[in-house]
Scaffold this motif. Structure first.
Motif, mmCIF file in Angstrom:
data_model
loop_
_atom_site.group_PDB
_atom_site.id
_atom_site.type_symbol
_atom_site.label_atom_id
_atom_site.label_comp_id
_atom_site.label_asym_id
_atom_site.label_seq_id
_atom_site.Cartn_x
_atom_site.Cartn_y
_atom_site.Cartn_z
ATOM 1 N N ILE A 8 -14.584 -46.115 81.339
ATOM 2 C CA ILE A 8 -13.612 -45.092 81.976
ATOM 3 C C ILE A 8 -13.234 -43.965 81.193
ATOM 4 O O ILE A 8 -13.439 -42.623 81.706
ATOM 5 N N THR A 11 -16.169 -41.612 80.486
ATOM 6 C CA THR A 11 -16.356 -40.832 81.618
ATOM 7 C C THR A 11 -15.619 -39.826 81.734
ATOM 8 O O THR A 11 -15.977 -38.609 82.057
ATOM 9 N N GLN A 12 -14.253 -39.950 81.562
ATOM 10 C CA GLN A 12 -13.346 -39.113 81.878
ATOM 11 C C GLN A 12 -13.412 -37.967 80.672
ATOM 12 O O GLN A 12 -13.442 -36.638 81.147
ATOM 13 N N GLU A 13 -13.676 -38.382 79.449
ATOM 14 C CA GLU A 13 -13.957 -37.559 78.351
ATOM 15 C C GLU A 13 -15.137 -36.527 78.837
ATOM 16 O O GLU A 13 -15.188 -35.345 78.556
ATOM 17 N N ILE A 15 -16.270 -35.821 81.779
ATOM 18 C CA ILE A 15 -16.080 -35.008 82.677
ATOM 19 C C ILE A 15 -15.252 -33.810 82.170
ATOM 20 O O ILE A 15 -15.509 -32.621 82.304
ATOM 21 N N LYS A 16 -14.171 -34.008 81.292
ATOM 22 C CA LYS A 16 -13.296 -32.769 80.873
ATOM 23 C C LYS A 16 -14.296 -31.804 79.889
ATOM 24 O O LYS A 16 -13.785 -30.618 79.960
ATOM 25 N N HIS A 50 -12.433 -40.252 89.711
ATOM 26 C CA HIS A 50 -11.414 -39.692 88.745
ATOM 27 C C HIS A 50 -10.365 -38.597 89.001
ATOM 28 O O HIS A 50 -9.253 -38.695 88.651
ATOM 29 N N TYR A 51 -10.942 -37.637 90.010
ATOM 30 C CA TYR A 51 -10.093 -36.345 90.180
ATOM 31 C C TYR A 51 -10.419 -36.045 91.658
ATOM 32 O O TYR A 51 -11.614 -36.294 92.127
ATOM 33 N N LEU A 57 -8.387 -31.907 88.351
ATOM 34 C CA LEU A 57 -9.101 -32.200 86.943
ATOM 35 C C LEU A 57 -8.362 -30.692 86.130
ATOM 36 O O LEU A 57 -8.113 -31.335 84.870
ATOM 37 N N LYS A 60 -4.541 -32.125 85.369
ATOM 38 C CA LYS A 60 -4.729 -33.319 84.672
ATOM 39 C C LYS A 60 -4.826 -32.790 83.098
ATOM 40 O O LYS A 60 -4.344 -33.367 82.258
#
Length: 181
Positions: A8, A11-13, A15-16, A50-51, A57, A60
């Motif tokens: 997770i 994946t979030q990293e 995306i960012k 996630h967003y 996004l 956050k």
């Protein structure tokens, strides 16, 4: 506290990072969730897991950096201006993509005002208008002046590709902060 699954976090990293890269290339309004998912090499639905949307996004990411900077300021509360500024400038340099996109390229005007507000709150803790160099001054004027000057120098530093290493710019800014707070 529950342990966060590393997949997770990765994946979030991704995306960012994809989002910030896109913001450095084109306007926020023209970025789509599909653009983000393509750049991050993930499914579009994964972004939505996630967003809520690109606004969520962005919010956050901004709040994550503001919290990190607040934590840094809290940890540096007992140090002098120069030492604490070194850590701040190192944080800015280590997160160059984010800060250069948000400040230098005008990627998100909301971030600049949020960054100034964060600095106002932090500098307010150190202003004393009852004695010393700021005796008789208005506290709001002093903190507005210092916070806007600080953000202006950070913008200049980033726009010019960080012409001084973090330690050197921190020395210069730290001395100016000592003179004004």
């Amino acid at each position: 506290m529950a342990k966060v699954d590393r997949r997770i976090v990765r994946t979030q990293e991704a995306i960012k990072k994809a989002f910030l890269e896109l913001m450095s290339e084109k306007s926020f309004d023209s970025i789509t969730i599909q653009d983000i998912s393509d750049r991050a090499n993930i499914n579009r639905a994964t972004v939505y897991l996630h967003y809520l949307d690109k606004f969520d996004l962005l919010d956050k990411i901004i709040e994550e950096h503001i919290k990190n900077m607040s934590d840094l300021c809290e940890a540096e509360a007992d140090t002098d201006w120069i030492e604490s500024t070194v850590h701040c400038m190192e944080y800015l340099a280590n997160n160059y993509l984010f800060f250069s996109t948000m400040l230098a390229s005008g990627g998100a005007p909301y971030f600049r005002s949020r960054f100034i507000q964060h600095n106002i709150e932090e500098f307010k803790k150190d202003v004393d208008v009852t004695k010393g160099k700021n005796s008789g001054q208005n506290e709001d004027v002093v903190v507005e002046f210092v916070a806007n000057a600080y953000v202006g120098v950070v913008e200049w530093w980033l726009k010019n590709g960080m012409p001084y290493p973090p330690q050197e710019i921190a020395q210069k800014v730290g001395e100016l902060l000592e003179r004004n707070l």
